[in-house]
Design a protein around this motif. Sequence first.
Motif, PDB file in Angstrom:
ATOM      1  N   VAL A  43       3.527  12.530   0.014  1.00  0.00           N
ATOM      2  CA  VAL A  43       3.979  11.707  -1.096  1.00  0.00           C
ATOM      3  C   VAL A  43       4.162  10.316  -0.513  1.00  0.00           C
ATOM      4  CG1 VAL A  43       5.766  11.272  -2.827  1.00  0.00           C
ATOM      5  CG2 VAL A  43       5.103  13.639  -2.271  1.00  0.00           C
ATOM      6  N   GLU A  44       3.448   9.368  -1.088  1.00  0.00           N
ATOM      7  CA  GLU A  44       3.542   7.982  -0.648  1.00  0.00           C
ATOM      8  C   GLU A  44       4.450   7.246  -1.627  1.00  0.00           C
ATOM      9  OE1 GLU A  44       0.526   4.534   1.041  1.00  0.00           O
ATOM     10  OE2 GLU A  44      -0.304   6.333   0.092  1.00  0.00           O
ATOM     11  N   ILE A  45       5.470   6.592  -1.082  1.00  0.00           N
ATOM     12  CA  ILE A  45       6.478   5.919  -1.901  1.00  0.00           C
ATOM     13  C   ILE A  45       6.393   4.423  -1.633  1.00  0.00           C
ATOM     14  CG2 ILE A  45       8.946   5.737  -2.407  1.00  0.00           C
ATOM     15  CD1 ILE A  45       9.163   8.661  -1.216  1.00  0.00           C
ATOM     16  N   PHE A  46       6.101   3.669  -2.694  1.00  0.00           N
ATOM     17  CA  PHE A  46       5.908   2.226  -2.605  1.00  0.00           C
ATOM     18  C   PHE A  46       7.122   1.500  -3.175  1.00  0.00           C
ATOM     19  CE2 PHE A  46       1.840   4.264  -3.107  1.00  0.00           C
ATOM     20  CZ  PHE A  46       0.972   3.576  -2.277  1.00  0.00           C
ATOM     21  N   GLU A  47       7.675   0.582  -2.421  1.00  0.00           N
ATOM     22  CA  GLU A  47       8.740  -0.261  -2.942  1.00  0.00           C
ATOM     23  C   GLU A  47       8.188  -1.152  -4.059  1.00  0.00           C
ATOM     24  OE1 GLU A  47      11.908  -0.086  -2.198  1.00  0.00           O
ATOM     25  OE2 GLU A  47      11.598   1.384  -0.608  1.00  0.00           O
ATOM     26  N   VAL A  48       9.070  -1.724  -4.878  1.00  0.00           N
ATOM     27  CA  VAL A  48       8.649  -2.681  -5.903  1.00  0.00           C
ATOM     28  C   VAL A  48       7.886  -3.808  -5.199  1.00  0.00           C
ATOM     29  CG1 VAL A  48       9.448  -4.338  -7.635  1.00  0.00           C
ATOM     30  CG2 VAL A  48      10.570  -2.100  -7.425  1.00  0.00           C
ATOM     31  N   GLY A  49       6.693  -4.107  -5.682  1.00  0.00           N
ATOM     32  CA  GLY A  49       5.840  -5.116  -5.047  1.00  0.00           C
ATOM     33  C   GLY A  49       5.111  -4.618  -3.818  1.00  0.00           C
ATOM     34  N   TYR A  65      -2.659  10.740  -6.826  1.00  0.00           N
ATOM     35  CA  TYR A  65      -2.185  11.189  -8.139  1.00  0.00           C
ATOM     36  C   TYR A  65      -0.805  10.572  -8.351  1.00  0.00           C
ATOM     37  CZ  TYR A  65      -0.649  13.998 -12.048  1.00  0.00           C
ATOM     38  OH  TYR A  65      -0.195  14.392 -13.269  1.00  0.00           O
ATOM     39  N   VAL A  66      -0.652   9.799  -9.418  1.00  0.00           N
ATOM     40  CA  VAL A  66       0.607   9.089  -9.654  1.00  0.00           C
ATOM     41  C   VAL A  66       1.631  10.036 -10.261  1.00  0.00           C
ATOM     42  CG1 VAL A  66       1.733   7.138 -10.785  1.00  0.00           C
ATOM     43  CG2 VAL A  66      -0.619   6.897  -9.931  1.00  0.00           C
ATOM     44  N   ARG A 106      10.011   1.894  -8.117  1.00  0.00           N
ATOM     45  CA  ARG A 106       9.142   2.441  -7.074  1.00  0.00           C
ATOM     46  C   ARG A 106       7.966   3.203  -7.681  1.00  0.00           C
ATOM     47  NH1 ARG A 106      13.947   4.567  -3.165  1.00  0.00           N
ATOM     48  NH2 ARG A 106      14.407   2.541  -2.241  1.00  0.00           N
ATOM     49  N   LEU A 107       6.887   3.242  -6.929  1.00  0.00           N
ATOM     50  CA  LEU A 107       5.682   3.979  -7.291  1.00  0.00           C
ATOM     51  C   LEU A 107       5.588   5.180  -6.359  1.00  0.00           C
ATOM     52  CD1 LEU A 107       2.861   4.205  -8.726  1.00  0.00           C
ATOM     53  CD2 LEU A 107       1.990   2.677  -6.929  1.00  0.00           C
ATOM     54  N   TYR A 108       5.378   6.372  -6.932  1.00  0.00           N
ATOM     55  CA  TYR A 108       5.287   7.616  -6.170  1.00  0.00           C
ATOM     56  C   TYR A 108       3.908   8.225  -6.400  1.00  0.00           C
ATOM     57  CZ  TYR A 108      10.365   7.374  -5.760  1.00  0.00           C
ATOM     58  OH  TYR A 108      11.651   6.974  -5.476  1.00  0.00           O
ATOM     59  N   CYS A 109       3.149   8.429  -5.326  1.00  0.00           N
ATOM     60  CA  CYS A 109       1.818   9.039  -5.418  1.00  0.00           C
ATOM     61  C   CYS A 109       1.734  10.248  -4.502  1.00  0.00           C
ATOM     62  CB  CYS A 109       0.734   8.050  -4.991  1.00  0.00           C
ATOM     63  SG  CYS A 109       0.504   6.652  -6.083  1.00  0.00           S
TER      64      CYS A 109
END
Length: 147
Positions: A43-49, A65-66, A106-109
């Motif tokens: 699971v890749e977790i992206f901070e805002v921006g 997959y989002v 956050r974005l979780y893929c």
Amino acid sequence: MVNIPGLVAGNFEDCPVHKISATDTNKFLLLCDRKQVPFTSFVEIFEVGGRTPSNEHVEAYEYFYVLKGEGLAKVGSEYEMPIRQGSFIIIPPGNHHDIINTGSSRLYCLTTMIPDEKFSDMIKAGPVAELDDEDLAVLKAMIPSKQ
């Protein structure tokens, strides 16, 4: 005791979390790696921006997959796709790509690379990171409750 060769099972709370470098804006919850199976999944977790470091793979297909959030998937200079919960993209080998969090959270893929191309080694060599309360809430919300 059951003996099933190649079986990998567990719970995300027991999996390692790393960044590739301390300055990255994304972290990886490593679910399995090339020492267990011929691919890696995390699971890749992206901070805002936040965004992936721009990259491409020689042999690997990379599947995103989002799970939650929204962003932009870019492949080369030819293709851009807005992504949101439920979106997926499979990037074939040899294509420069970026995943960018364009949302306000956050974005979780869920991401899988086949074959691994030693990507999991690069993740594990990076600094240890942690799941915070927000991450745990998002990941636990995806677990169906027992009725």
